[in-house]
Enzyme design. Structure first.
Site, mmCIF file in Angstrom:
data_model
loop_
_atom_site.group_PDB
_atom_site.id
_atom_site.type_symbol
_atom_site.label_atom_id
_atom_site.label_comp_id
_atom_site.label_asym_id
_atom_site.label_seq_id
_atom_site.Cartn_x
_atom_site.Cartn_y
_atom_site.Cartn_z
ATOM 1 N N GLU A 281 31.773 29.081 -27.350
ATOM 2 C CA GLU A 281 30.475 28.407 -27.474
ATOM 3 C C GLU A 281 30.253 27.499 -26.263
ATOM 4 O OE1 GLU A 281 28.193 25.416 -30.638
ATOM 5 O OE2 GLU A 281 30.374 25.661 -30.711
ATOM 6 N N LYS A 346 21.758 31.161 -32.489
ATOM 7 C CA LYS A 346 22.353 30.571 -33.684
ATOM 8 C C LYS A 346 21.295 30.320 -34.745
ATOM 9 C CE LYS A 346 25.524 26.866 -35.097
ATOM 10 N NZ LYS A 346 26.254 25.660 -34.671
ATOM 11 N N CYS A 396 30.186 28.703 -34.078
ATOM 12 C CA CYS A 396 30.766 27.509 -34.685
ATOM 13 C C CYS A 396 30.784 27.629 -36.204
ATOM 14 C CB CYS A 396 30.037 26.260 -34.196
ATOM 15 S SG CYS A 396 30.951 24.730 -34.508
#
Length: 525
Positions: A281, A346, A396
């Site tokens: 990330e 995301k 994440c």
């Protein structure tokens, strides 16, 4: 001297129940500690068994719903402080908040999230039938509703859900059937049944039968359910390379340090062998337009020309169109796409880190963090094709929401994922606890879908997990390194993917509500 009022006496007793619940919650918090796993892989399972047993005994001994609420609130608050206390590191060390405010914020958040469990415990005391089986079923259903509420309300924060402590237990065989919350419901139901059958007036024969049945259930879970496979090998194994830059969080967004990290990631990406290389990330922490001249084009060119592919964490967007926390996929097949790459944005954004909840701008302004107000990506995103495999990225803590990942298995945008890929940066949260817990989460996602997971992270855990939740390859955490491994993708759908894909957690919630209604509508004996 005036005598204590009735209200004062109740308040003191309430604090006693709060303290008793908190003491039991310590054991539940230990189930998510890396130290417990170092003792033995089954230690978290034992700790949560003892914790839940203590909670059931405590609830059995209370007389009023308010006392049950105090006990549940204390249990849940300590459980979550122990399970999510690493947030203090990001708020204090990197966010610059005073220690008292950072600690107080974590405590208040955990106390607020524990109100769901407090309500569930109060409801159980109010509706219990004083019969061991209905009361065990009732507590299991209410427990699931409390955990589902924590997973869904206000975008959800189900970190340290009870089922994650079962990843090395016999009940893990239920993962591809029921998912993590169903596992937690089964566990508390069984624990409550065992405790209550010895607490109520029950015959010796019934007690012996229940104990024998519990042992048989655990044995069956291991012997019959564990070998059940809903998937088959898909295509040939991928040769993957996973990067772990170990960039200190204090340096990641500082201009004087970014050059070295950029060059390291670029060098490893270009030099990587095999089918797929994955960078963490925000491995590239700048927008492509803000990078040095020709850097971006030089990074993509080797993958456009050769037979290799890459997944790279990078922010994308502009002030006019909004920004996204993204993963790009680059290969010879992406040359004709916009920008020359596949793009995953995301979907499940982090409150305060990636969007600011209404009314909390004052809190965010107190912190020294490179916070963004990102745009949310689609929930059912297409996968990235690599040598016949379909790789589904997530970023994440998105892999905390298995019901959202399940939507990708029933969509029509691309074939169902054959490999899950998580890219993360947990340097915000310290060196150990969050890393250990996130690995528990990733292993359970692999078990729910019977899919291998590859994880490329900044500080750890950079690993390969097979479709049965076993870590097959790993880098040492908090070190700079490159992991190369073989990953066999799988195809086919587990029962969990089939029901959670179209309906999320609602089938479990509906079942729990039905069980609650069935118990409370039946008159007590």
């Amino acid at each position: 001297m005036s005598r204590p009022t009735k209200t004062t006496r109740r308040g003191v007793k309430g604090l006693r129940w709060l303290g008793a619940g908190a003491a039991a919650g310590v054991l539940q918090a230990l189930a998510f500690s890396p130290e417990m796993t170092r003792l033995t892989p089954s230690a978290p399972f034992v700790a949560t068994l003892l914790a839940l047993g203590a909670l059931v005994l405590l609830l059995h001994s209370v007389e009023r719903p308010s006392q049950g609420a105090w006990a549940g609130w204390g249990f849940g608050t300590v459980w979550l402080v122990g399970g999510t206390g690493w947030m203090y590191v990001s708020l204090h060390r990197f966010g610059g908040l005073p220690s008292w405010l950072a600690g107080g914020s974590v405590l208040l958040l955990c106390a607020a999230l524990s109100l769901y469990l407090a309500l569930a415990c109060a409801a159980w005391v109010r509706w219990r039938r004083r019969r061991w089986l209905p009361d065990a079923v009732l507590l299991g259903a209410l427990w699931l509703l409390a955990e589902a509420a924590r997973a869904l309300i206000f975008t959800g924060f189900p970190w340290a859900a009870s089922g994650y402590a079962l990843v090395d237990s016999p009940l893990v065989a239920l993962a591809p059937w029921l998912g993590v919350y169903g596992m937690g419901q089964v566990l508390i139901t069984v624990v409550a049944a065992v405790v209550l059958v010895f607490s109520y007036q029950v015959s010796v024969r019934t007690r012996a039968g229940l104990l024998a049945g519990t042992v048989a259930l655990l044995w069956a879970a291991q012997a019959w359910l564990a070998p059940v496979s809903f998937v088959r090998a898909h295509g040939r194994p991928l040769d993957v390379t996973l990067l772990q830059g170990n960039v200190p969080q204090s340096e990641k967004f500082e201009p004087q340090h970014q050059g070295e990290a950029l060059l390291w990631h670029a060098k490893q990406l270009v030099a990587a062998k095999g089918d797929l290389v994955v960078a963490p990330e925000t491995a590239i922490p700048l927008l492509p337009s803000d990078l040095p001249p020709d850097f971006w084009a030089a990074l993509l060119k080797p993958f456009h020309q050769g037979g290799r592919s890459a997944l790279i964490g990078v922010p994308l967007g502009s002030f006019e169109h909004g920004y996204t926390n993204s993963v790009i996929g680059v290969s010879k097949d992406t040359r004709g796409l916009e920008g020359g790459y596949y793009r995953y944005n995301k979907h499940h954004l982090v409150p305060f880190g990636e969007f600011i909840p209404w009314g909390f701008r004052w809190f965010v302004d107190m912190m020294n963090m490179p916070l963004g107000d990102f745009t949310r990506g689609p929930r059912n995103a297409p996968s990235f094709e690599v040598a016949g495999q379909w790789v589904a990225p997530n970023i994440c803590y998105e892999d905390l929401f298995g019901e959202e990942l399940a939507a990708r298995f029933v969509g029509v945008l691309s074939p169902a994922p054959t490999i899950l890929a998580n890219v993360s940066n947990l340097a915000w949260f310290g060196e150990e606890v969050a890393i250990h817990q996130h690995l528990q989460i990733a292993r359970l996602r692999s078990l729910e879908f019977q899919r291998p997971t590859i994880r490329s992270t900044n500080t750890g855990a950079t690993v390969v997990i097979d479709h049965l939740g076993v870590v097959t390859d790993a880098l040492t955490t908090n070190t700079e390194g490159v992991l190369r491994a073989q990953v066999q993708g799988t195809s086919g759908l587990t029962p969990f993917a089939r029901w959670a894909g179209p309906w999320g957690l609602w089938p479990l919630i509906g079942l729990a509500v039905a069980l609650v209604l069935a118990v409370i509508r039946r008159p007590a004996s």
